[in-house]
Design a protein around this motif. Structure first.
Motif, PDB file in Angstrom:
ATOM      1  N   LYS A  47      15.775  -5.699  11.025  1.00  0.00           N
ATOM      2  CA  LYS A  47      16.740  -6.417  11.848  1.00  0.00           C
ATOM      3  C   LYS A  47      16.150  -7.685  12.431  1.00  0.00           C
ATOM      4  O   LYS A  47      16.775  -8.727  12.468  1.00  0.00           O
ATOM      5  N   LYS A  48      14.846  -7.575  12.871  1.00  0.00           N
ATOM      6  CA  LYS A  48      14.211  -8.732  13.483  1.00  0.00           C
ATOM      7  C   LYS A  48      13.987  -9.837  12.470  1.00  0.00           C
ATOM      8  O   LYS A  48      14.086 -11.000  12.773  1.00  0.00           O
ATOM      9  N   GLY A  49      13.659  -9.461  11.241  1.00  0.00           N
ATOM     10  CA  GLY A  49      13.347 -10.472  10.247  1.00  0.00           C
ATOM     11  C   GLY A  49      14.514 -10.867   9.383  1.00  0.00           C
ATOM     12  O   GLY A  49      14.382 -11.708   8.518  1.00  0.00           O
ATOM     13  N   GLY A  50      15.668 -10.244   9.616  1.00  0.00           N
ATOM     14  CA  GLY A  50      16.792 -10.473   8.728  1.00  0.00           C
ATOM     15  C   GLY A  50      17.302 -11.897   8.715  1.00  0.00           C
ATOM     16  O   GLY A  50      17.747 -12.389   7.703  1.00  0.00           O
ATOM     17  N   LYS A  51      17.242 -12.577   9.856  1.00  0.00           N
ATOM     18  CA  LYS A  51      17.809 -13.918   9.963  1.00  0.00           C
ATOM     19  C   LYS A  51      17.181 -14.886   8.979  1.00  0.00           C
ATOM     20  O   LYS A  51      17.833 -15.781   8.479  1.00  0.00           O
ATOM     21  N   ALA A  62      26.937 -21.151   9.365  1.00  0.00           N
ATOM     22  CA  ALA A  62      26.594 -20.761  10.733  1.00  0.00           C
ATOM     23  C   ALA A  62      26.356 -21.990  11.600  1.00  0.00           C
ATOM     24  O   ALA A  62      26.810 -22.065  12.748  1.00  0.00           O
ATOM     25  N   GLY A  63      25.669 -22.982  11.056  1.00  0.00           N
ATOM     26  CA  GLY A  63      25.428 -24.210  11.795  1.00  0.00           C
ATOM     27  C   GLY A  63      26.699 -24.980  12.069  1.00  0.00           C
ATOM     28  O   GLY A  63      26.891 -25.518  13.163  1.00  0.00           O
ATOM     29  N   GLY A  64      27.597 -25.039  11.084  1.00  0.00           N
ATOM     30  CA  GLY A  64      28.860 -25.743  11.257  1.00  0.00           C
ATOM     31  C   GLY A  64      29.726 -25.125  12.343  1.00  0.00           C
ATOM     32  O   GLY A  64      30.307 -25.841  13.179  1.00  0.00           O
ATOM     33  N   GLY A 250      20.223 -10.650  24.122  1.00  0.00           N
ATOM     34  CA  GLY A 250      21.421 -10.934  23.349  1.00  0.00           C
ATOM     35  C   GLY A 250      21.913 -12.347  23.576  1.00  0.00           C
ATOM     36  O   GLY A 250      21.125 -13.285  23.718  1.00  0.00           O
ATOM     37  N   THR A 251      23.217 -12.493  23.643  1.00  0.00           N
ATOM     38  CA  THR A 251      23.842 -13.804  23.733  1.00  0.00           C
ATOM     39  C   THR A 251      23.370 -14.615  24.930  1.00  0.00           C
ATOM     40  O   THR A 251      23.098 -15.812  24.812  1.00  0.00           O
ATOM     41  N   LEU A 252      23.253 -13.981  26.100  1.00  0.00           N
ATOM     42  CA  LEU A 252      22.821 -14.707  27.291  1.00  0.00           C
ATOM     43  C   LEU A 252      21.396 -15.236  27.141  1.00  0.00           C
ATOM     44  O   LEU A 252      21.078 -16.333  27.613  1.00  0.00           O
ATOM     45  N   PHE A 324      22.926 -22.606  19.865  1.00  0.00           N
ATOM     46  CA  PHE A 324      21.953 -21.584  19.462  1.00  0.00           C
ATOM     47  C   PHE A 324      22.553 -20.183  19.534  1.00  0.00           C
ATOM     48  O   PHE A 324      22.314 -19.352  18.662  1.00  0.00           O
ATOM     49  N   ALA A 325      23.350 -19.919  20.586  1.00  0.00           N
ATOM     50  CA  ALA A 325      23.963 -18.599  20.707  1.00  0.00           C
ATOM     51  C   ALA A 325      24.966 -18.359  19.580  1.00  0.00           C
ATOM     52  O   ALA A 325      24.995 -17.281  18.973  1.00  0.00           O
ATOM     53  N   ALA A 326      25.791 -19.369  19.300  1.00  0.00           N
ATOM     54  CA  ALA A 326      26.780 -19.230  18.222  1.00  0.00           C
ATOM     55  C   ALA A 326      26.096 -19.080  16.870  1.00  0.00           C
ATOM     56  O   ALA A 326      26.528 -18.281  16.023  1.00  0.00           O
ATOM     57  N   TYR A 327      25.033 -19.840  16.652  1.00  0.00           N
ATOM     58  CA  TYR A 327      24.309 -19.734  15.376  1.00  0.00           C
ATOM     59  C   TYR A 327      23.700 -18.342  15.212  1.00  0.00           C
ATOM     60  O   TYR A 327      23.807 -17.728  14.135  1.00  0.00           O
ATOM     61  N   GLU A 328      23.067 -17.840  16.253  1.00  0.00           N
ATOM     62  CA  GLU A 328      22.449 -16.510  16.172  1.00  0.00           C
ATOM     63  C   GLU A 328      23.497 -15.442  15.855  1.00  0.00           C
ATOM     64  O   GLU A 328      23.272 -14.559  15.027  1.00  0.00           O
ATOM     65  N   GLN A 329      24.644 -15.534  16.513  1.00  0.00           N
ATOM     66  CA  GLN A 329      25.690 -14.530  16.286  1.00  0.00           C
ATOM     67  C   GLN A 329      26.302 -14.675  14.895  1.00  0.00           C
ATOM     68  O   GLN A 329      26.560 -13.680  14.213  1.00  0.00           O
ATOM     69  N   MET A 330      26.548 -15.922  14.468  1.00  0.00           N
ATOM     70  CA  MET A 330      27.093 -16.131  13.127  1.00  0.00           C
ATOM     71  C   MET A 330      26.106 -15.681  12.054  1.00  0.00           C
ATOM     72  O   MET A 330      26.496 -15.137  11.015  1.00  0.00           O
ATOM     73  N   ALA A 331      24.812 -15.897  12.304  1.00  0.00           N
ATOM     74  CA  ALA A 331      23.801 -15.467  11.347  1.00  0.00           C
ATOM     75  C   ALA A 331      23.831 -13.952  11.168  1.00  0.00           C
ATOM     76  O   ALA A 331      23.695 -13.443  10.050  1.00  0.00           O
ATOM     77  N   LYS A 332      24.008 -13.230  12.273  1.00  0.00           N
ATOM     78  CA  LYS A 332      24.082 -11.766  12.202  1.00  0.00           C
ATOM     79  C   LYS A 332      25.299 -11.321  11.380  1.00  0.00           C
ATOM     80  O   LYS A 332      25.226 -10.382  10.591  1.00  0.00           O
TER      81      LYS A 332
END
Length: 337
Positions: A47-51, A62-64, A250-252, A324-332
């Motif tokens: 999970k940690k390395g999945g991104k 995800a960036g867009g 998480g998101t925060l 950054f928060a949106a990218y992290e969540q979209m990446a997941k």
């Protein structure tokens, strides 16, 4: 009755397991670790390395999405920042600027240039994260994964610099030019042209190169901003996680880390942003970037290079927190596809 050979094998296996457990405890006391944790918690490690396993198009998507989310939340502050930079002395502070723009040009003026800004921010974020991943892959191929992992600060800075330069040269400069010209026209009277109409007129008057006015300072601004953000994002996130008890946030946490590195980056390179906006707004009077810088210094001193910072820091803090928060969540989410 149990087979003596089988009992002997089981006893040997138990001794090996006990020895590994005792060894691991000893190493953990010394601040070390071994591969046992990876065997015990394979799902957590994955999970940690999945991104980092996202395909190129997923980084782009995800960036867009992250860039589009940023625009929706920070557009008025960007308008204020530009107005304060190209009209020195006109506004006392961001609140005064917002109220003045609203009273003279209405609410829509606070979103002036939004089509260009939306195209720009979503596009440059898509290019940024994709370029960063590709440069990191190339760096690993060139020097080896071990060297990259042992020098994460330097490698993240290098990849960020390259990604920022790429997004500026490919996308940010022409869209920023359109946005700044649109924002500079606020309060000047006359019929305002749309973004695409402005682009057509600019190309007709000065060719494609007219859209790339301010390329130099834009590349410097974006490369330095993105380099600083990627260099500091993980360390800042780790500090926040440590404060929160060592657990992955998480998101925060993503928002706090993203906002912090965003605010730091603009505080460092605001002088370049001032020069860029004057150049792109049509108020350069034919001066080069260095000529603009000299004029700013002669007219306002060092303080002139920090015009608009009071609006730019909160805008970029909020923008990068969302990005950054949106990218992290979209990446997941995309990792599951």
């Amino acid at each position: 009755m149990a087979d003596p050979k089988q009992q002997s094998s089981e006893a040997a296996a138990n001794r090996v397991t006990l020895a590994r457990q005792l060894s691991r405890r000893h190493m953990l006391k010394g601040g070390l670790s071994d591969n046992l944790e990876a065997e015990v918690k394979p799902k957590t490690q994955a999970k940690k390395g999945g991104k980092t396993k996202l395909a190129g198009w997923k980084h782009f998507v995800a960036g867009g999405v992250a860039g589009a989310c940023e625009v929706m939340t920070t557009m008025p502050l960007d308008v204020v920042k530009t107005q304060m930079q190209i009209n020195p002395g006109k506004f006392n502070n961001p609140v005064h600027a917002i109220s003045s723009i609203y009273s003279t040009s209405g609410f829509r003026a606070l979103y002036s240039g939004m089509p260009a800004f939306l195209l720009q921010t979503s596009g440059k974020a898509a290019i940024r994260f994709t370029a960063y991943a590709k440069v990191k892959e190339g760096l690993v191929m060139a020097v080896g994964e071990d060297i990259v992992n042992e020098n994460t600060t330097a490698s993240n800075l290098f990849c960020g610099l390259m990604a920022g330069a790429a997004e500026a040269a490919i996308w940010t400069t022409p869209t920023e030019r359109l946005k700044v010209v649109k924002q500079a026209s606020i309060g000047n009277g006359g019929k305002s042209m749309g973004t695409f109409e402005s682009a057509r007129v600019m190309v007709a008057e000065g060719g494609i190169s007219n859209l790339f006015v301010g390329l130099g300072p834009t590349v410097v601004r974006q490369a330095s901003s993105v380099g600083i953000r990627f260099m500091l994002y993980e360390p800042v996130k780790n500090i926040i996680n440590t404060i929160n008890g060592g657990e992955e946030g998480g998101t925060l946490t993503y928002m706090a880390a993203g906002g912090t590195v965003g605010g730091l980056s603009v505080a460092i390179n605001n002088p370049v942003d001032v020069v860029k906006n004057i150049s792109q707004s049509g108020k350069a009077d034919g001066l080069s970037s260095f000529g603009i810088a000299r004029r700013v210094f002669s007219e306002n001193g060092t303080a002139g290079f920090f015009r608009g910072l009071s609006a730019r820091v909160p805008r970029v803090f909020c923008g990068q927190a969302v990005t950054f928060a949106a990218y992290e969540q979209m990446a997941k989410i995309l990792l599951q596809l």
